[in-house]
Design a protein around this motif. Structure first.
Motif, PDB file in Angstrom:
ATOM      1  N   ILE B 341     -52.082 -44.536 -38.379  1.00 24.18           N
ATOM      2  CA  ILE B 341     -51.953 -42.867 -38.014  1.00 24.18           C
ATOM      3  C   ILE B 341     -53.404 -42.269 -38.004  1.00 24.18           C
ATOM      4  CG2 ILE B 341     -50.329 -41.163 -38.479  1.00 24.18           C
ATOM      5  CD1 ILE B 341     -48.800 -44.101 -40.560  1.00 24.18           C
ATOM      6  N   ASP B 342     -53.017 -41.296 -37.083  1.00 25.25           N
ATOM      7  CA  ASP B 342     -54.897 -40.589 -36.726  1.00 25.25           C
ATOM      8  C   ASP B 342     -54.690 -39.611 -38.628  1.00 25.25           C
ATOM      9  OD1 ASP B 342     -56.029 -42.202 -35.349  1.00 25.25           O
ATOM     10  OD2 ASP B 342     -54.407 -41.843 -33.560  1.00 25.25           O
ATOM     11  N   ASN B 343     -53.408 -39.306 -38.142  1.00 23.41           N
ATOM     12  CA  ASN B 343     -53.038 -37.714 -39.444  1.00 23.41           C
ATOM     13  C   ASN B 343     -52.449 -38.108 -40.304  1.00 23.41           C
ATOM     14  OD1 ASN B 343     -54.679 -36.009 -37.348  1.00 23.41           O
ATOM     15  ND2 ASN B 343     -52.878 -37.021 -35.601  1.00 23.41           N
ATOM     16  N   LEU B 344     -52.661 -37.285 -40.965  1.00 25.03           N
ATOM     17  CA  LEU B 344     -52.466 -38.458 -43.113  1.00 25.03           C
ATOM     18  C   LEU B 344     -52.292 -37.135 -43.565  1.00 25.03           C
ATOM     19  CD1 LEU B 344     -52.664 -42.076 -43.688  1.00 25.03           C
ATOM     20  CD2 LEU B 344     -50.857 -40.712 -42.908  1.00 25.03           C
ATOM     21  N   LYS B 345     -51.474 -37.104 -44.417  1.00 25.52           N
ATOM     22  CA  LYS B 345     -51.038 -36.506 -45.866  1.00 25.52           C
ATOM     23  C   LYS B 345     -50.819 -37.215 -46.660  1.00 25.52           C
ATOM     24  CE  LYS B 345     -51.017 -31.384 -47.899  1.00 25.52           C
ATOM     25  NZ  LYS B 345     -49.471 -31.789 -49.134  1.00 25.52           N
ATOM     26  N   GLY B 346     -51.486 -37.546 -47.661  1.00 27.84           N
ATOM     27  CA  GLY B 346     -51.240 -38.197 -48.537  1.00 27.84           C
ATOM     28  C   GLY B 346     -51.452 -37.701 -50.146  1.00 27.84           C
ATOM     29  N   ASP B 347     -50.441 -38.250 -50.433  1.00 25.09           N
ATOM     30  CA  ASP B 347     -50.648 -37.451 -52.749  1.00 25.09           C
ATOM     31  C   ASP B 347     -49.882 -38.525 -53.207  1.00 25.09           C
ATOM     32  OD1 ASP B 347     -51.622 -34.734 -52.580  1.00 25.09           O
ATOM     33  OD2 ASP B 347     -49.863 -34.477 -50.785  1.00 25.09           O
ATOM     34  N   SER B 348     -50.568 -39.501 -53.542  1.00 22.11           N
ATOM     35  CA  SER B 348     -50.152 -40.343 -54.693  1.00 22.11           C
ATOM     36  C   SER B 348     -50.331 -39.869 -55.867  1.00 22.11           C
ATOM     37  CB  SER B 348     -50.814 -41.279 -54.542  1.00 22.11           C
ATOM     38  OG  SER B 348     -50.439 -41.981 -55.722  1.00 22.11           O
ATOM     39  N   ILE B 349     -49.547 -39.700 -57.182  1.00 20.67           N
ATOM     40  CA  ILE B 349     -49.404 -38.531 -58.751  1.00 20.67           C
ATOM     41  C   ILE B 349     -48.608 -39.407 -59.752  1.00 20.67           C
ATOM     42  CG2 ILE B 349     -49.179 -36.141 -59.635  1.00 20.67           C
ATOM     43  CD1 ILE B 349     -48.519 -35.286 -56.802  1.00 20.67           C
ATOM     44  N   GLY B 350     -49.226 -39.799 -60.466  1.00 14.90           N
ATOM     45  CA  GLY B 350     -49.234 -40.530 -61.134  1.00 14.90           C
ATOM     46  C   GLY B 350     -48.606 -38.913 -63.082  1.00 14.90           C
ATOM     47  N   VAL B 351     -47.594 -38.947 -62.928  1.00 10.36           N
ATOM     48  CA  VAL B 351     -47.018 -38.306 -64.315  1.00 10.36           C
ATOM     49  C   VAL B 351     -46.595 -38.558 -65.377  1.00 10.36           C
ATOM     50  CG1 VAL B 351     -45.301 -36.613 -64.492  1.00 10.36           C
ATOM     51  CG2 VAL B 351     -46.301 -36.512 -62.148  1.00 10.36           C
ATOM     52  N   TYR B 352     -47.027 -38.406 -66.461  1.00  5.93           N
ATOM     53  CA  TYR B 352     -46.482 -38.729 -67.822  1.00  5.93           C
ATOM     54  C   TYR B 352     -44.901 -38.778 -67.801  1.00  5.93           C
ATOM     55  CZ  TYR B 352     -51.382 -39.752 -69.316  1.00  5.93           C
ATOM     56  OH  TYR B 352     -52.702 -40.083 -69.745  1.00  5.93           O
ATOM     57  N   THR B 353     -44.321 -39.363 -68.491  1.00  2.01           N
ATOM     58  CA  THR B 353     -43.207 -38.917 -69.113  1.00  2.01           C
ATOM     59  C   THR B 353     -42.934 -39.590 -70.003  1.00  2.01           C
ATOM     60  OG1 THR B 353     -42.313 -40.796 -67.815  1.00  2.01           O
ATOM     61  CG2 THR B 353     -41.866 -39.494 -66.831  1.00  2.01           C
ATOM     62  N   ASN B 354     -41.439 -40.041 -71.047  1.00  2.00           N
ATOM     63  CA  ASN B 354     -41.132 -40.343 -72.340  1.00  2.00           C
ATOM     64  C   ASN B 354     -41.185 -42.377 -72.169  1.00  2.00           C
ATOM     65  OD1 ASN B 354     -41.077 -37.178 -73.094  1.00  2.00           O
ATOM     66  ND2 ASN B 354     -42.158 -38.427 -74.123  1.00  2.00           N
ATOM     67  N   ARG B 355     -40.472 -42.566 -71.000  1.00  3.92           N
ATOM     68  CA  ARG B 355     -40.143 -43.745 -70.873  1.00  3.92           C
ATOM     69  C   ARG B 355     -40.754 -44.632 -70.959  1.00  3.92           C
ATOM     70  NH1 ARG B 355     -35.552 -44.046 -66.604  1.00  3.92           N
ATOM     71  NH2 ARG B 355     -35.570 -41.911 -66.179  1.00  3.92           N
ATOM     72  N   PRO B 356     -40.585 -46.047 -70.857  1.00  2.00           N
ATOM     73  CA  PRO B 356     -41.240 -47.002 -71.920  1.00  2.00           C
ATOM     74  C   PRO B 356     -42.844 -47.215 -70.243  1.00  2.00           C
ATOM     75  CG  PRO B 356     -39.756 -48.371 -71.467  1.00  2.00           C
ATOM     76  CD  PRO B 356     -39.240 -46.948 -70.793  1.00  2.00           C
ATOM     77  N   VAL B 357     -43.892 -47.583 -71.527  1.00  2.00           N
ATOM     78  CA  VAL B 357     -45.169 -47.635 -70.629  1.00  2.00           C
ATOM     79  C   VAL B 357     -45.249 -48.125 -69.205  1.00  2.00           C
ATOM     80  CG1 VAL B 357     -47.596 -47.615 -71.057  1.00  2.00           C
ATOM     81  CG2 VAL B 357     -46.643 -47.551 -72.809  1.00  2.00           C
ATOM     82  N   GLY B 358     -45.863 -47.881 -67.700  1.00  2.00           N
ATOM     83  CA  GLY B 358     -45.892 -48.277 -66.721  1.00  2.00           C
ATOM     84  C   GLY B 358     -47.468 -48.828 -66.414  1.00  2.00           C
ATOM     85  N   SER B 359     -46.970 -50.005 -66.124  1.00  7.45           N
ATOM     86  CA  SER B 359     -48.813 -50.434 -65.390  1.00  7.45           C
ATOM     87  C   SER B 359     -48.376 -51.784 -64.479  1.00  7.45           C
ATOM     88  CB  SER B 359     -49.089 -51.263 -66.838  1.00  7.45           C
ATOM     89  OG  SER B 359     -50.170 -52.034 -66.868  1.00  7.45           O
ATOM     90  N   ALA B 360     -49.303 -52.187 -64.264  1.00 10.08           N
ATOM     91  CA  ALA B 360     -49.516 -53.203 -63.595  1.00 10.08           C
ATOM     92  C   ALA B 360     -48.344 -54.395 -63.305  1.00 10.08           C
ATOM     93  CB  ALA B 360     -50.602 -54.150 -63.826  1.00 10.08           C
ATOM     94  N   PHE B 361     -48.157 -54.678 -61.957  1.00  9.37           N
ATOM     95  CA  PHE B 361     -46.719 -54.951 -61.720  1.00  9.37           C
ATOM     96  C   PHE B 361     -47.180 -56.249 -60.160  1.00  9.37           C
ATOM     97  CE2 PHE B 361     -43.550 -57.629 -61.097  1.00  9.37           C
ATOM     98  CZ  PHE B 361     -42.284 -58.318 -61.834  1.00  9.37           C
ATOM     99  N   ARG B 362     -47.192 -57.566 -60.067  1.00 11.56           N
ATOM    100  CA  ARG B 362     -47.408 -58.342 -59.468  1.00 11.56           C
ATOM    101  C   ARG B 362     -46.866 -57.375 -58.447  1.00 11.56           C
ATOM    102  NH1 ARG B 362     -44.466 -64.116 -57.994  1.00 11.56           N
ATOM    103  NH2 ARG B 362     -46.211 -64.863 -56.109  1.00 11.56           N
ATOM    104  N   GLY B 363     -47.989 -56.948 -56.788  1.00 15.57           N
ATOM    105  CA  GLY B 363     -48.044 -55.735 -56.122  1.00 15.57           C
ATOM    106  C   GLY B 363     -48.800 -54.753 -56.541  1.00 15.57           C
ATOM    107  N   PHE B 364     -49.083 -54.415 -57.119  1.00 16.75           N
ATOM    108  CA  PHE B 364     -49.410 -52.797 -57.630  1.00 16.75           C
ATOM    109  C   PHE B 364     -49.485 -51.665 -57.030  1.00 16.75           C
ATOM    110  CE2 PHE B 364     -53.758 -50.952 -59.586  1.00 16.75           C
ATOM    111  CZ  PHE B 364     -53.353 -51.606 -60.557  1.00 16.75           C
ATOM    112  N   GLY B 365     -47.500 -52.181 -56.968  1.00 14.40           N
ATOM    113  CA  GLY B 365     -47.862 -50.252 -56.071  1.00 14.40           C
ATOM    114  C   GLY B 365     -47.629 -50.676 -54.552  1.00 14.40           C
ATOM    115  N   MET B 366     -47.679 -52.114 -54.216  1.00 12.08           N
ATOM    116  CA  MET B 366     -47.657 -51.700 -52.971  1.00 12.08           C
ATOM    117  C   MET B 366     -46.074 -52.526 -52.951  1.00 12.08           C
ATOM    118  SD  MET B 366     -50.341 -50.697 -51.921  1.00 12.08           S
ATOM    119  CE  MET B 366     -50.881 -50.231 -52.993  1.00 12.08           C
ATOM    120  N   SER B 367     -45.062 -52.867 -53.965  1.00  5.19           N
ATOM    121  CA  SER B 367     -44.339 -53.609 -53.302  1.00  5.19           C
ATOM    122  C   SER B 367     -43.158 -51.932 -53.357  1.00  5.19           C
ATOM    123  CB  SER B 367     -43.772 -54.323 -54.584  1.00  5.19           C
ATOM    124  OG  SER B 367     -42.158 -54.915 -54.371  1.00  5.19           O
ATOM    125  N   GLU B 368     -43.511 -50.961 -54.001  1.00 10.10           N
ATOM    126  CA  GLU B 368     -42.716 -50.259 -55.169  1.00 10.10           C
ATOM    127  C   GLU B 368     -43.258 -49.065 -53.724  1.00 10.10           C
ATOM    128  OE1 GLU B 368     -44.977 -51.637 -56.825  1.00 10.10           O
ATOM    129  OE2 GLU B 368     -44.904 -50.906 -58.014  1.00 10.10           O
TER     130      GLU B 368
END
Lengths: 157, 803
Positions: B341-368
């Motif tokens: 895709i030649d024209n792209l606007k991408g934003d990947s933003i990590g936000v703190y919440t009061n849920r359990p701690v998110g971390s690495a999981f097989r696929g590391f974001g790609m499955s999501e």
């Protein structure tokens, strides 16, 4: 602390021990008999990692009290190659790639062993049914099922 | 004897595992070990007013009680944002607040109950989108003071732990030129890794100052390094030993419970302190997979080419993001999946919440992110009336394309089109199927998300019989690294596989360095180190042979265990321990080969545009297809077949790679149709912290059939051309299922997992069997927004009519 005396057979050898009445068979096998092949995955009877064969049946050893085993015959994963030779199931698990991290493997083997003892020629559906209580997070079960099928009487040599 | 790589070799760790001999941390029972227990926070967000440990300390049998004030130390891998124990405040239910070590489990549990903590409740936030607003409570007011690696961009005085941007081309103009614009929102919930072995660690602190830790971990050297930082020790003061690991899937990456055991051990020198988490603790007190809120807006032309796209990923990092910030980064540089895709606007933003701690999981974001990307591609294809396979062929990366960061794709990058065609053929794409049965397809791409200086090393030491002990520190977590490394070693040394003994369970005192066992990086990175170590050994022996032959080393030929020059030859076994002449004098000596590998030329992405000519070491591409039926009465899915094809460069071991494929498919299926960690937004408590309430696939749930095949487009810098695949196998599964469900029922589910309830509710909303074409979906299954005044996609029946 209440204790009772139990006499039982473990992997072919008869033993008598004093056990605490609140101790599970899993804890007894692992911490008293020091047979650590049997694993604890949940301690709540949900994952099957602690499966042993008790009087011919596969049981979750975390759901049995050590005090209940008086007169019982218990087999753990250590019994499979007890004669010095690997059990056919063990060979087939390796051959088919049915082992990954290996944590569920002892329990899975004991469930499979109990199945083949009572039904030497199970169908694929019967195998799935039998191991449904043994969770595995690595393999996707396909190679485990193939290994059990191949170990059965009707399986290929 | 070049027949080891590509061989269907049995696992080298198989025998230990089928006999029950393989020791996991819980199986180590040092005499007199103390039992550790943790006190967890009952509140999702609260100030700690006071902690009173007096009563616990007085309980007979208690040897140590510790809390934050004892060790006000931070840990974290990429972003050092977490105290060992909560200090000023707690940020999620389950956060460690204090810990005890006692003579036995019962006493430890009693002591935990005696610790009195007074909290002052704070307003929690469980929604990352709200968390980005100024009005949201600040979960980490000191964010601006935390140390982080340079590739991470936290936004001070906000809840944003990392913001990765892609700005490529001119999306605004390209959207204006588009024939059709489609925008959709998707959601991925938090899920749990559920390794069969829970986290465990044993620590021993001796009066000499030496600290030894036995840990169920994916990264013993990283544990040692972070622990040295955390406890302000020399690295050499700490020794980490890693026994077999009963499944990791990312949750045992980085550092986890190890510092707690060490902190307790420091209070009772000379005694082992053992901490094995319960299943309930495993479910939410350590780490989980991050949730993600996704928006994708695509502009396409009439031929089906994507002209412009906006991808927005708002990650729910949970309470801490020491590892999660790197998932945000990985999703950033992979922002649009395997597409050109030649024209792209991408934003990947990590936000703190009061849920359990998110971390690495097989696929590391790609499955999501593929959950959304691959559904969006299907939606676009349908909208344009183009076959989904054809649509992907039109838009997927090919030689000459530039990916999201501007990196050039070449013929050696990997061939996604071959993977796609293979899967389509395996499934019989286009075949006629009964009502409520359909096929779905999805692509995947992933790169090893690691720092550019992540390095591997290996040692090959010869024994008297011409065999070797192979040392490396890639962790055997089930993926088969021990076997793959043995095969690479045997192939390079041209000796039989049986001659290689793998000493693969690392001890940081004796084993060569490895950064971490994550990112599907070991076959590539550790494999290269092993290959180089074997080559180094051969090189050393060539030099010795050259001295014996009285020629230059370059003129010595090595083949199948023999060094030769013209008619002179020496067998490997004669030289690997020193060559002895007939008169007794000896040259050379015991051969030890060493090798290291670090991916070359990887450049950090530009913080404003995401540009990098080479953001990562390599990419692995693949495709997966699903054949399923949906029961119209119950909404229940039956998966008949899943086929996958990955371009892995070179299959090192067909048996173990198939195991990775099948295991990944079923884990992906679990994420796709069953799994979701449910947090009560009143209390912050996880409502399903057991295997009763959190279902993972059993043997009865698995697909009726699975096939795996592989394309081998050699990776130029991979060992024998290989690249990684361990995680990739679960990436496309959920989206492929959702696409198939749509084809089967007309219901598009954007909120993972695909449950029977959602399908049924969508089907009733669509009211398939009545003539009422004005029926609307009851469930918010779609929030599709389009130009050109067409009706919302999911109220239409055309897809079924077409059949």
């Amino acid at each position: 602390m209440n204790t009772v005396s139990v006499t039982f057979t473990i992997n072919g050898e008869k033993e008598t021990r004093q056990v605490r009445t609140d101790m599970t068979l899993l804890k007894f096998i692992r911490e008293t008999l020091l047979l650590t092949g049997t694993k604890e995955g949940c301690g709540e009877g949900e994952c099957g990692a602690c499966t042993v064969i008790m009087n011919g049946k596969a049981v979750h050893s975390c759901m049995v009290l050590a005090a209940e085993i008086d007169g019982a015959d218990i087999q753990t994963v250590e019994s499979l190659a007890g004669s010095g030779e690997l059990d056919k199931l063990q060979l087939k698990f390796m051959e088919h790639g049915a082992v990954q991290c290996g944590f569920c493997t002892p329990g899975m083997l004991m469930t499979a062993k109990a199945l083949l003892n009572s039904n030497p020629n199970p169908t694929k559906a019967q195998i799935k049914e039998a191991i449904a209580g043994n969770l595995c997070r690595c393999t996707g079960y396909k190679q485990i099922i193939a290994a059990i099928q191949d170990s059965s009487r009707g399986g290929r040599k | 004897m070049k027949n080891s790589v590509g061989k269907r070799a049995q696992r080298v760790d198989g025998l230990a595992k089928v006999t029950g001999c393989a020791k996991f941390v819980a199986d180590l029972m040092p005499g007199g070990a103390l039992c550790a227990k943790i006190l967890h926070s009952p509140h999702p967000h609260a100030e700690i007013v006071s902690i009173d440990t007096t009563a616990a300390e007085k309980l007979p049998g208690v040897k140590a009680v510790i809390c934050g004030r004892d060790y006000p130390l931070h840990t974290g891998l990429y972003h050092v944002d977490q105290y060992m124990f909560a200090m000023e405040k707690v940020r999620y239910v389950g956060e460690p607040v204090a810990a005890v070590a006692a003579l036995d489990e019962k006493t430890a549990a009693q002591a935990i109950d005696l610790i009195k903590v007074r909290y002052r409740k704070l307003k929690p936030n469980f929604d990352p989108i709200h968390g980005m607003k100024k009005s949201a409570p600040l979960i980490h007011p000191n964010l601006h003071k935390y140390f982080h690696v340079s590739a991470i961009n936290p936004v001070p005085h906000t809840n944003i732990a990392n913001h990765f941007k892609i700005r490529k081309g001119d999306p605004d103009s390209a959207f204006k030129k588009s024939f059709c614009i489609i925008e959709n929102r998707f959601h991925v919930p938090q899920i749990q890794h559920v390794p069969m072995e829970t986290h465990g660690a044993i620590a021993l602190a001796e009066q000499t100052g030496r600290i030894t830790v036995w840990s169920s971990c994916q990264s013993p050297f990283t544990v040692r390094y972070l622990m040295a930082n955390c406890f302000k020790r020399e690295i050499g003061d700490i020794r980490v030993i890693a026994p077999y690991v009963g499944g990791g899937f990312g949750c045992k990456a980085g550092i986890n419970i190890e510092p707690i055991t060490v902190a307790l051990a420091l209070k009772c020198p000379g005694r082992h302190v053992k901490l094995i988490l319960t299943r309930e603790e495993e479910m939410y007190t350590v780490v989980v997979r991050q949730a993600c809120h996704i928006r994708i807006k695509s502009g396409v032309d009439r031929t089906g080419r994507i002209l412009a796209q906006e991808n927005e990923y708002i990650w729910d990092c949970g309470a801490y993001a020491g590892y999660g910030v790197n998932i945000v980064r990985a999703a950033g540089y992979s922002i649009c999946g395997a597409y050109n895709i030649d024209n792209l606007k991408g934003d990947s933003i990590g936000v703190y919440t009061n849920r359990p701690v998110g971390s690495a999981f097989r696929g590391f974001g790609m499955s999501e992110i593929h959950w959304a990307i691959e559904q969006q591609m299907d939606i676009l294809a349908h909208e344009l009336g183009i076959d989904p396979v054809e649509f992907r062929h039109i838009n997927a990366l090919k030689p000459g394309s530039h990916n999201a960061t501007g990196e050039l794709v070449t013929v050696n990058t990997g061939n996604i089109h071959k993977c796609l065609d293979q899967v389509a053929a395996d499934l019989g794409w286009g075949k006629k199927l009964p009502k409520y049965r359909a096929l779905g397809i999805a692509l995947a791409q992933k790169a090893p998300a690691m720092p550019n200086n992540a390095t591997s090393s290996a040692v090959v030491k010869f024994n008297e019989n011409g065999g070797v002990e192979l040392l490396f520190s890639g962790m055997e977590i089930g993926q088969g690294v021990m076997t793959a490394m043995a095969q690479i070693c045997a192939e390079t040394l041209e000796i039989p596989l049986e001659k290689v003994t793998v000493v693969g369970l690392p001890d940081t005192d004796y084993s060569p360095y490895e950064w971490q066992t994550v990112a599907s990086r070991l076959t590539f990175s550790c494999g290269n180190a092993v290959k180089k170590a074997a080559e180094d050994a051969i090189c050393q022996m060539k030099i010795i042979s050259a001295g014996i032959f009285k020629v230059r080393a370059d003129d010595v030929v090595y083949k199948n265990g023999v060094f030769s020059h013209k008619n002179k030859s020496i067998e490997l076994v004669q030289i690997c321990m020193g060559y002895q002449f007939t008169d007794g004098h000896t040259v050379g000596g015991a051969i030890v080969g060493r090798g290291h590998f670090t991916a070359e030329g990887c450049i950090n992405c530009d913080p404003d545009t995401g540009y990098s000519p080479k953001p990562v070491a390599n990419w692995t591409f693949g495709a997966q297809g699903v054949d399923l039926s949906v029961c119209p009465e119950t909404g229940r899915i039956t998966i008949h077949k899943v086929s996958c094809t990955y371009d892995v460069g070179k299959v090192i071991n067909p048996l173990t790679i198939e195991g990775q494929a099948y295991g990944g498919i079923v884990q992906g299926m679990g994420a796709g149709i069953m799994e979701q960690l449910i947090v009560d937004e009143q209390t912050g408590m996880v409502k399903n912290p057991s295997l009763v309430d959190y279902k993972i696939p059993t043997a009865l749930d698995m697909p009726e059939e699975m096939t795996a095949s592989f394309v081998e487009t050699a990776q130029l810098d991979g060992p024998f051309g290989a690249r990684g695949v361990g995680e990739h196998t679960m990436i496309p599964t959920p989206a492929a299922i959702a696409n198939a469900v749509y084809h089967a029922t007309g219901v598009r589910i954007m909120d993972l997992p695909v449950t029977p309830e959602k399908i049924l509710s969508g089907m009733h909303g669509l009211d398939f069997d009545s003539k009422d074409s004005n029926a609307k979906p009851e469930q918010p299954v779609s929030r599709s927004k389009k130009k050109r005044g067409r009706p919302p996609l999911y109220a239409k029946k055309w897809d079924r009519v077409k059949r």
